[in-house]
Scaffold this motif. Structure first.
Motif, PDB file in Angstrom:
ATOM      1  N   GLU A  75       4.610  -6.216   7.300  1.00  0.00           N
ATOM      2  CA  GLU A  75       4.415  -5.023   8.123  1.00  0.00           C
ATOM      3  C   GLU A  75       5.497  -4.007   7.808  1.00  0.00           C
ATOM      4  O   GLU A  75       6.658  -4.372   7.603  1.00  0.00           O
ATOM      5  N   GLU A  76       5.086  -2.732   7.766  1.00  0.00           N
ATOM      6  CA  GLU A  76       6.083  -1.687   7.531  1.00  0.00           C
ATOM      7  C   GLU A  76       6.890  -1.505   8.809  1.00  0.00           C
ATOM      8  O   GLU A  76       6.337  -1.421   9.897  1.00  0.00           O
ATOM      9  N   ILE A  77       8.220  -1.455   8.665  1.00  0.00           N
ATOM     10  CA  ILE A  77       9.085  -1.245   9.825  1.00  0.00           C
ATOM     11  C   ILE A  77       9.337   0.241  10.018  1.00  0.00           C
ATOM     12  O   ILE A  77       9.250   0.758  11.121  1.00  0.00           O
ATOM     13  N   ALA A  78       9.656   0.940   8.924  1.00  0.00           N
ATOM     14  CA  ALA A  78      10.020   2.360   9.052  1.00  0.00           C
ATOM     15  C   ALA A  78      10.011   3.036   7.693  1.00  0.00           C
ATOM     16  O   ALA A  78      10.174   2.371   6.665  1.00  0.00           O
ATOM     17  N   ALA A  79       9.816   4.340   7.711  1.00  0.00           N
ATOM     18  CA  ALA A  79      10.048   5.148   6.512  1.00  0.00           C
ATOM     19  C   ALA A  79      11.553   5.342   6.373  1.00  0.00           C
ATOM     20  O   ALA A  79      12.275   5.353   7.371  1.00  0.00           O
ATOM     21  N   LEU A  80      12.036   5.449   5.140  1.00  0.00           N
ATOM     22  CA  LEU A  80      13.484   5.638   4.909  1.00  0.00           C
ATOM     23  C   LEU A  80      13.709   6.999   4.250  1.00  0.00           C
ATOM     24  O   LEU A  80      14.442   7.110   3.260  1.00  0.00           O
ATOM     25  N   PRO A 124      11.264  11.894  -3.595  1.00  0.00           N
ATOM     26  CA  PRO A 124      11.767  12.033  -2.220  1.00  0.00           C
ATOM     27  C   PRO A 124      10.711  11.675  -1.168  1.00  0.00           C
ATOM     28  O   PRO A 124       9.526  11.929  -1.370  1.00  0.00           O
ATOM     29  N   TRP A 125      11.161  11.103  -0.081  1.00  0.00           N
ATOM     30  CA  TRP A 125      10.334  10.770   1.082  1.00  0.00           C
ATOM     31  C   TRP A 125       9.249   9.746   0.766  1.00  0.00           C
ATOM     32  O   TRP A 125       8.236   9.685   1.460  1.00  0.00           O
ATOM     33  N   SER A 126       9.440   8.943  -0.260  1.00  0.00           N
ATOM     34  CA  SER A 126       8.426   7.934  -0.579  1.00  0.00           C
ATOM     35  C   SER A 126       8.876   6.524  -0.184  1.00  0.00           C
ATOM     36  O   SER A 126       8.095   5.581  -0.293  1.00  0.00           O
ATOM     37  N   TYR A 127      10.119   6.365   0.277  1.00  0.00           N
ATOM     38  CA  TYR A 127      10.651   5.015   0.503  1.00  0.00           C
ATOM     39  C   TYR A 127      10.396   4.516   1.931  1.00  0.00           C
ATOM     40  O   TYR A 127      10.378   5.302   2.880  1.00  0.00           O
ATOM     41  N   ALA A 128      10.199   3.214   2.039  1.00  0.00           N
ATOM     42  CA  ALA A 128       9.960   2.582   3.342  1.00  0.00           C
ATOM     43  C   ALA A 128      10.483   1.160   3.311  1.00  0.00           C
ATOM     44  O   ALA A 128      10.660   0.572   2.232  1.00  0.00           O
ATOM     45  N   ILE A 129      10.758   0.605   4.500  1.00  0.00           N
ATOM     46  CA  ILE A 129      11.229  -0.779   4.592  1.00  0.00           C
ATOM     47  C   ILE A 129      10.186  -1.613   5.343  1.00  0.00           C
ATOM     48  O   ILE A 129       9.583  -1.133   6.306  1.00  0.00           O
ATOM     49  N   GLN A 183       0.849  -1.201   0.000  1.00  0.00           N
ATOM     50  CA  GLN A 183       0.000   0.000   0.000  1.00  0.00           C
ATOM     51  C   GLN A 183       0.882   1.248   0.000  1.00  0.00           C
ATOM     52  O   GLN A 183       2.036   1.199   0.407  1.00  0.00           O
ATOM     53  N   ASN A 184       0.316   2.356  -0.444  1.00  0.00           N
ATOM     54  CA  ASN A 184       0.954   3.672  -0.290  1.00  0.00           C
ATOM     55  C   ASN A 184       2.292   3.776  -1.023  1.00  0.00           C
ATOM     56  O   ASN A 184       3.214   4.434  -0.582  1.00  0.00           O
ATOM     57  N   THR A 185       2.409   3.085  -2.143  1.00  0.00           N
ATOM     58  CA  THR A 185       3.651   3.140  -2.903  1.00  0.00           C
ATOM     59  C   THR A 185       3.383   2.695  -4.338  1.00  0.00           C
ATOM     60  O   THR A 185       2.357   2.060  -4.592  1.00  0.00           O
TER      61      THR A 185
END
Ligand SMILES: *[C@@H]1O[C@H](CO)[C@@H](O)[C@H](O)[C@H]1NC(C)=O
Ligand SMILES: *[C@@H]1O[C@H](CO)[C@@H](O)[C@H](O)[C@H]1NC(C)=O
Ligand SMILES: *[C@@H]1O[C@H](CO)[C@@H](O)[C@H](O)[C@H]1NC(C)=O
Ligand SMILES: *[C@@H]1O[C@H](CO)[C@@H](O)[C@H](O)[C@H]1NC(C)=O
Length: 329
Positions: free
Chosen positions: A128-133, A109-114, A76-78
């Motif tokens: 599960e999302e761990i964090a925004a990168l 920019p600011w769209s990446y997450a792990i 989601q959200n990507t």
């Protein structure tokens, strides 16, 4: 008789070309048209996880010819999924997602997450999302540091290797060196691309600088000593894999090379020899990454191919992405 450049080339072709012809390459069925198959990881079962960067999808593909890629999860959200690496816990993976503009060939920019991706007993993925990168401009290749919660993440745009602690969520700069930096070609900014830990070194590719290099590293130290050593030159390198047993390197070489470039441990510092695919072959169009098949280090490569990169830029889709199986012996 003196050997002219022409004769030398004839002999090189005569020696190396048959080897290219003899390698057996098999492939999965196509991914849906428009899928830029970006990166790969191996499940303990031997099946392959493949991320797609032009859509927020991760697929599972069995390692057998003509297997159909099975959609495993929609993030989601990507708009895409890129780097993937198995964690220190078997069958648990880290996956990076983010919005990459294939029109401008640049990251949003600011769209990446792990994310963490694990499997239930019945085989359903739990994500599960761990964090925004956010501070990493363009996360690309990723590798886990064995027996630690760390992953190393290449930043193709900033030209850094970061270390991310997947438990404390602490992000630090692990390596900053001129060989990681982009040197934009026709406005395309792509520095460090793949990262792998092998044989006491961190190996990395740099697409703009057309190299693979390595530096002594375990992934656990705070600061690295010494400088990098060049492993391969003149290579349109995307991601790559090292044979942990002997140090040989196999590089997914983008267009127009369209093949697997090989550098033996003895030949470090030279240009790779194409051992599969090649500029006049359609066997491996736009390869992006290579990993070892289960239990087949040095014998069988799994290669992600896009079907040709230009189609994602023009949106005139000409061929599906695949997972190819390259038998080296
Ligand atoms: C990334 O793409 C998703 C899906 O289109 C969108 O919801 C999100 O706002 C985008 N993020 C950024 C930072 O542009
Ligand atoms: C979308 O992703 C961005 C980047 O990881 C994150 O900062 C933001 O909180 C996310 N939004 C939602 C609604 O999940
Ligand atoms: C590819 O084909 C072109 C045109 O036939 C030829 O000139 C070139 O040498 C070939 N390259 C390789 C690597 O075989
Ligand atoms: C799309 O690509 C095909 C195959 O290369 C080509 O024949 C066709 O002319 C292209 N279409 C457009 C609109 O560029």
């Amino acid at each position: 008789m003196t050997m002219s450049a022409h004769t030398l080339r004839y002999w090189l072709v005569a020696i190396f070309w048959p080897a290219v012809q003899c390698l057996l390459i098999e492939a999965s069925r196509d991914f849906p048209l428009g899928s830029e198959v970006e990166n790969l990881a191996l499940r303990p079962s031997g099946s392959i996880l493949a991320t797609v960067y032009t859509s927020p999808h991760i697929y599972e593909v069995m390692q057998s010819p003509d297997s159909t890629p099975r959609l495993l999860h929609v993030f989601q959200n990507t708009t895409g999924a890129c780097g993937i690496a198995e964690s220190s816990t078997p069958d648990v993976f880290f996956v990076v997602t983010g919005n990459f503009s294939f029109e401008n060939l640049s990251p949003i920019p600011w769209s990446y997450a792990i994310h963490r991706l694990a499997f239930e007993k019945c085989g359903r993925p739990i994500v599960e999302e761990i964090a925004a990168l956010g501070t990493i401009a363009q996360p690309n290749g990723m590798t886990a540091v064995p027996n630690t919660p760390y992953v190393l993440i290449a930043d193709s745009y900033g030209g850094f290797v970061y270390r991310f602690n997947t438990e404390t969520l602490q992000l630090t700069t692990y390596l900053d060196h001129p060989l990681l930096k982009p040197q934009p070609v026709a406005g395309i900014v792509f520095g460090v691309n793949g990262v792998k830990l092998s044989r006491g070194h961190l190996y990395f590719s740099n697409s703009n600088q057309q190299i693979v290099a390595r530096i002594k590293a375990t992934g656990t130290e705070v600061a690295l000593d010494g400088g990098p050593e060049i492993v391969a030159i003149s290579t349109p390198a995307d991601d790559f894999i090292v044979n942990d047993l002997n140090g040989d390197v196999y590089i997914a070489q983008s267009e127009p090379a369209n093949g697997i470039g090989f550098v033996s441990k003895e030949a470090y510092g030279s240009a790779p020899i194409t051992i599969a695919g090649g500029p006049n072959s359609t066997a491996l169009l736009g390869p992006t990454a290579a990993i070892w098949a289960k239990g087949a280090e040095g014998q069988t490569l799994i290669v992600s191919v896009t079907g040709g990169f230009e189609q994602f830029f023009t949106k005139n889709y000409t061929g599906g992405g695949k997972v190819a199986i390259v038998h080296l012996e």
